[in-house]
Design a protein around this motif. Structure first.
Motif, short mmCIF file in Angstrom:
data_model
loop_
_atom_site.label_atom_id
_atom_site.label_comp_id
_atom_site.label_asym_id
_atom_site.label_seq_id
_atom_site.Cartn_x
_atom_site.Cartn_y
_atom_site.Cartn_z
N CYS A 154 -3.83 22.64 -2.45
CA CYS A 154 -3.06 21.34 -2.25
C CYS A 154 -3.35 20.55 -3.55
O CYS A 154 -4.26 20.32 -3.73
CB CYS A 154 -3.15 20.74 -1.08
SG CYS A 154 -2.29 19.35 -0.72
N SER A 189 -2.66 17.49 -3.91
CA SER A 189 -3.31 15.79 -3.41
C SER A 189 -4.72 16.07 -3.57
O SER A 189 -5.44 16.68 -3.15
CB SER A 189 -2.81 15.91 -1.79
OG SER A 189 -3.52 14.49 -1.41
N CYS A 239 -7.25 15.96 -0.56
CA CYS A 239 -7.16 16.91 0.12
C CYS A 239 -7.58 18.53 -0.32
O CYS A 239 -7.40 18.75 -1.45
CB CYS A 239 -5.41 17.49 0.62
SG CYS A 239 -5.17 18.60 1.46
N ALA A 278 -7.36 21.45 1.38
CA ALA A 278 -6.35 22.34 2.06
C ALA A 278 -5.92 23.47 1.24
O ALA A 278 -5.55 22.98 -0.06
CB ALA A 278 -5.19 21.71 3.02
N CYS A 338 0.10 21.32 0.77
CA CYS A 338 -0.31 21.83 1.96
C CYS A 338 0.55 21.61 3.12
O CYS A 338 1.18 20.61 3.26
CB CYS A 338 -1.71 21.58 2.39
SG CYS A 338 -1.99 20.09 3.00
N THR A 385 -0.71 21.06 6.45
CA THR A 385 -1.62 20.55 7.33
C THR A 385 -1.09 19.24 7.76
O THR A 385 -1.34 18.91 9.07
CB THR A 385 -2.97 20.53 6.75
OG1 THR A 385 -3.21 19.57 5.78
CG2 THR A 385 -3.61 22.12 6.21
N CYS A 410 0.73 15.36 3.38
CA CYS A 410 0.16 15.26 1.94
C CYS A 410 1.30 14.93 1.03
O CYS A 410 1.46 13.90 0.22
CB CYS A 410 -0.55 16.42 1.27
SG CYS A 410 -2.26 16.63 1.90
ZN LIG Z 1 -2.71 18.76 1.51
#
Ligand SMILES: [Zn+2]
Ligand SMILES: [Zn+2]
Length: 193
Positions: A139, A141, A144, A146, A160, A162, A165
């Motif tokens: 990701c 971000s 993050c 992820a 991502c 999740t 984001c």
């Molecule tokens: Zn993310």
């Protein structure tokens, strides 16, 4: 890029599995959390519901995360080959419920972690041989860690799945623009004016 629907699903499930251990929160904290993951991602076949099974899935998650973090495609290929061996992968066509013929990489009686690992490894193998390993990414971000699998045509997926984001970054950019317009913040490019 041509990817069979079951490969796409396997990649999405693999990313989701890796992400259950990222973001500083353990989302596979117990056997029932694994049971929920199993259902959400449409897994069928053997389910022990034991701590040993949970531990094995968490180990697999670790190994899959290493594929996302691989330094290059050779590194990723080595990890995938190791995973195919370790999970005793043996491809076969299966048909059940209202799902037409599709690929299973194991028998329904094999351990859950082996079935998950073999299917993920096979789908990543598909990406590698079509020159698309760069679809496995982190990701963008900054806050993050992820992972994501980008299945868009033009490889344009940034965030991502999740949490929020993408939204969070848009809100941050909006706020930055707003405060800049009200004079409290200046864009770097205007510093000398
Ligand atoms: Zn993310
Ligand atoms: Zn199936």
């Amino acid at each position: 890029m041509h990817l069979a629907p079951d490969s796409r699903e396997a990649l999405v499930a693999a990313a989701a599995l890796v992400n259950t251990g990222r973001g500083g929160i353990e989302l596979l904290g117990d056997v029932s959390a694994l049971g929920e993951f199993f259902l959400v991602h449409g897994w069928t076949g053997r389910r022990d519901g034991s701590d040993a099974e949970l531990d094995a899935v968490r180990s697999l998650r670790q190994a899959l995360g290493q594929v996302w973090d691989a330094s290059d495609v050779d590194d990723a290929a080595r990890l995938v080959n190791a995973m195919l061996l370790a999970t005793h992968a043996r491809p076969q066509l299966a048909r059940h419920g209202d799902v037409g013929w599709h690929l299973h990489m194991s028998s329904d009686a094999d351990a859950l972690a082996d079935r998950m690992g073999a299917e993920a490894a096979m789908a990543i193998l598909d990406l590698i041989r079509s020159g698309d390993i760069d679809r496995l990414r982190r990701c963008v971000s900054a806050e993050c860690d992820a992972v994501l699998v980008d299945l868009t045509k033009n490889k344009s997926k940034l965030y991502c799945d999740t949490g929020n984001c993408g939204n969070r970054e848009h809100v941050a950019a909006y706020r930055a623009r707003k405060s800049s317009n009200s004079g409290t913040t200046r864009y770097a490019g205007r510093r000398d004016q």
